[in-house]
Structure formats: structure tokens, C-alpha cells
Design an enzyme around this catalytic site. Sequence first.
Site, PDB file in Angstrom:
ATOM      1  N   GLY A 148     -18.955   8.276  -0.318  1.00 53.13           N
ATOM      2  CA  GLY A 148     -17.912   8.466  -1.256  1.00 53.13           C
ATOM      3  C   GLY A 148     -17.876   7.626  -2.711  1.00 53.13           C
ATOM      4  O   GLY A 148     -19.189   7.208  -3.065  1.00 53.13           O
TER       5      GLY A 148
ATOM      6  N   LYS B  90       0.881  -1.350   0.017  1.00 54.74           N
ATOM      7  CA  LYS B  90      -0.081   0.156  -0.011  1.00 54.74           C
ATOM      8  C   LYS B  90       0.973   1.201  -0.157  1.00 54.74           C
ATOM      9  O   LYS B  90       2.163   1.263   0.553  1.00 54.74           O
ATOM     10  CB  LYS B  90      -0.873  -0.042   1.329  1.00 54.74           C
ATOM     11  CG  LYS B  90      -2.140   1.047   1.100  1.00 54.74           C
ATOM     12  CD  LYS B  90      -3.185   0.349   0.562  1.00 54.74           C
ATOM     13  CE  LYS B  90      -4.601   1.146   0.714  1.00 54.74           C
ATOM     14  NZ  LYS B  90      -5.620   0.257   0.166  1.00 54.74           N
TER      15      LYS B  90
ATOM     16  N   VAL C 110     -17.122   4.416  -3.021  1.00 58.02           N
ATOM     17  CA  VAL C 110     -17.761   3.360  -2.967  1.00 58.02           C
ATOM     18  C   VAL C 110     -19.268   3.559  -2.199  1.00 58.02           C
ATOM     19  O   VAL C 110     -20.405   2.727  -2.707  1.00 58.02           O
ATOM     20  CB  VAL C 110     -17.264   2.412  -1.948  1.00 58.02           C
ATOM     21  CG1 VAL C 110     -17.978   0.971  -1.634  1.00 58.02           C
ATOM     22  CG2 VAL C 110     -15.806   2.125  -2.642  1.00 58.02           C
TER      23      VAL C 110
ATOM     24  N   GLY D  62     -20.313   7.106   5.162  1.00 51.15           N
ATOM     25  CA  GLY D  62     -19.626   7.549   4.078  1.00 51.15           C
ATOM     26  C   GLY D  62     -20.195   7.220   2.771  1.00 51.15           C
ATOM     27  O   GLY D  62     -20.375   6.393   2.193  1.00 51.15           O
TER      28      GLY D  62
END
Length: 363
Positions: A183, A80, A185, A181
Site C-alpha cells: 500500500g 487514534k 508505505v 502489503g
Amino acid sequence: MSVFDHAEFDHHEALHFFDDPTTGLKAIIAVHSTALGPAAGGCRRWHYTTDDDALTDVLRLSRGMTYKNAVAGLPFGGGKSVILASDDAPKSPQLFRAFGRAVESLNGLYIAAEDVGINVDDIRLAGEETSYVSGLPQHGDSAGGDPSPWTALGVFLGIRAAAKVRLGKDSLEGISIAVQGAGHVGSRLCKMLVDAGAQIFVADVNRKNLKQVSTSMQITAVSPRDILFHDVDILAPCALGNILNSETIPRVRAKVIAGAANNQLATERDGQRLAERGILYAPDYVINAGGVISIAREHLGQSSVDEVRAEVSTIPTRLEEIFAEAHATERPTNVVADELARRIVANAGDTDATDDLERIQFG
Ligand code: NAD
């Protein structure tokens, strides 16, 4: 800043720090494991309070990618990257090209893609400097492009599987779901859930994102402070990690937690806390693997959108196996998933590992 004795270090194979004064790029690339192949995982751009916070985040996310790629049956290891956002280094083509050069300097050890704060155009710019990026603009019916729709699809299918196991429901019609959330997704997930007849409650700290979902579909907005504790059947965390901990878990009212956010559990022990409360937890890196499946197939080439869809559609089967084993052995689902992932990595190249995966994938 401690590194080798950092609580999250977990024998990372490599950690690379990049500082480019010309563009202001400050980035860390973490390679947790290449046992199954080159380390593949997204790049996150975030305003971290301290460098230590950035290091902790990248280490946890990178190990999660090792587990995610292993359980998804992908020929990739885990890695990552994080870009430390600051007002001195705003998003710019130069910044992402510098990031692309950083990735290129690792010679294919790490393959970058989108994560929080990064979009397809950012990856395209990095891709001007390196071929070790994926999630590039999609062409025709080939795999590629923004991974978020695939992540959302996998989470949607996983939520249906979890609802069947824990709530005994074959359909999401009338099921109440709190989404944290909205966003890339979360917003797509909301659309699929609304279309499936679920009753959706959403919170987002970003008013623009919240407005976009709340004006385009039938959902109820909830305060970000309350969303985790809303009285619903299912909680779908789709924002950031570490939200399930000793303080929040006793207040959760949902019976299922199934969402896209990486590292939802603050510690492994929090999986036990959820199990003790009778809350079915869908291990994050199992349910949210849709995006990396697309990323991996794009990078390997020769896969079509339909093949990606078919592979993402195996996520519920994998989850059902983990739920069943957790139930049979009276262990938390996160522990069962982690053990499976570690076994696959430890046995890399061994046919037994493939057997483990096939058993878990195909029952
Ligand atoms: P995103 O940045 O597009 O969306 C995250 C949203 O969460 C933003 O709208 C943000 O304002 C909101 N948010 C942040 N803190 C919040 C809080 N406390 N309460 C409510 N809302 C909050 O990111 P994304 O791509 O949608 O990813 C969401 C999560 O899923 C992340 O944890 C990411 O690592 C994980 N994930 C994403 C993918 C993918 O394909 N994008 C794949 C696997 C996992």
C-alpha cells in the site's frame, strides 16, 4: 461491549463514540494519554466484523501512539480514531466533514491524520471543519502532506540498522526481504529496497496494489498466505496488525522482522517468542515513527522538509540503542521499548525523562 474492563483499555483517558445518521458516520476516537501533549494519531477506515473489533483496534492503536510519540521525542500524547466502514456509508465529502466536526468537538484534545483507508484528500475534507488535523496537502518546502513516504524512509533506514546488527551486513545488496502489503508505505519501501540492491518478495490481498508494484519494479509476487513464512533474511510487515502470534512465529524463517505495520505482535509475550527463536524484532512503533514525525512537525509549524528528514534519520540510532539494551539485559526488544516509552510518559515534564530520550537518541 465491555469498555472499562476491556483487555486493551489500559486506563485510556477518554473514549468518544460518534454516530451521525445524516452521513452514516460511525466513529470512535480514543485518547490514551495527554501526558506529553495533545493526543496525536491517525484515523483508520476499515470494515470491522463487529463493533467490538473496532473498539479493540482503536484501543490498541491509541496506546501504541502514546508509546510511539514518547520514544520519538514528540510533544504529543497518544490517540487514534477509527471510522467503521460500511456499504451504507461509503466514502464521501460529507462523511469526512462530519468526521472533522467530531474531531473539532474535542477542542484540540485529539489531532487526526492519515492511516489505513484514509488519504490526504480525506484529511483535507475533515480540515474544512477543524484545524485539529495534520497531513494536509504540502506547500513549498514546509513539512506536510502524505506521511507515508516518511514512514517508508524510517522503515528503510531501520531495516538497514537491523541488518547490520543481526546479519552483520553493512549493505542491503543481495539481502532477501519479504514485504507484506504494497500500500502507501509498502510500495514506497519496496522502491527504496530495490534501489538498494535487495531481492524483494511481495504479497498483497489487493490485486491492483500488487500489480502496481510488480509492474513498476523488479520484485517477485508471493501468495498472501505464504509471505510471512517465505525463506528470506528479513520480513517487513506493512499491512495490518496481530500477524505475529503463537501460530505464525514458529513458522517464520526470517532472521529479522522490521516493518511499518502497527501492533505486529498479537501479545507482549510474542516478543519473547521471537527472541527465543533468535529473530531480531524492530519494535513497530519505533521503526514506523517517520510519518508521525512529519505530522507533528507540520502541526507545530515552522519545520522544513529537510528538518523532517533529519529527524526521521535518527530512527536507526534509537533502534540500535534498543537492540543493544535488549542484548545486554537478555530481554526482548519490545519489552525494552515499552519500558522506555512508559518511563518517558511517567516522567512527563521531568528532565530525567528528556535525559532518557537523549541517551537513547544520541547514544
Ligand atoms: P495501506 O492501506 O495503504 O496499505 C496496506 C496494504 O496492505 C494494502 O495494499 C492492503 O491490501 C494490504 N493488505 C491487507 N491485508 C493484507 C494481507 N493479509 N496480506 C497482504 N497484504 C495485505 O496502509 P499503509 O498506509 O501503507 O499502512 C500500512 C501499515 O503501516 C498499517 O498497519 C499502518 O497502520 C502502518 N503505518 C502506516 C503509517 C503511514 O504513514 N501510512 C505510519 C505508521 C504506521
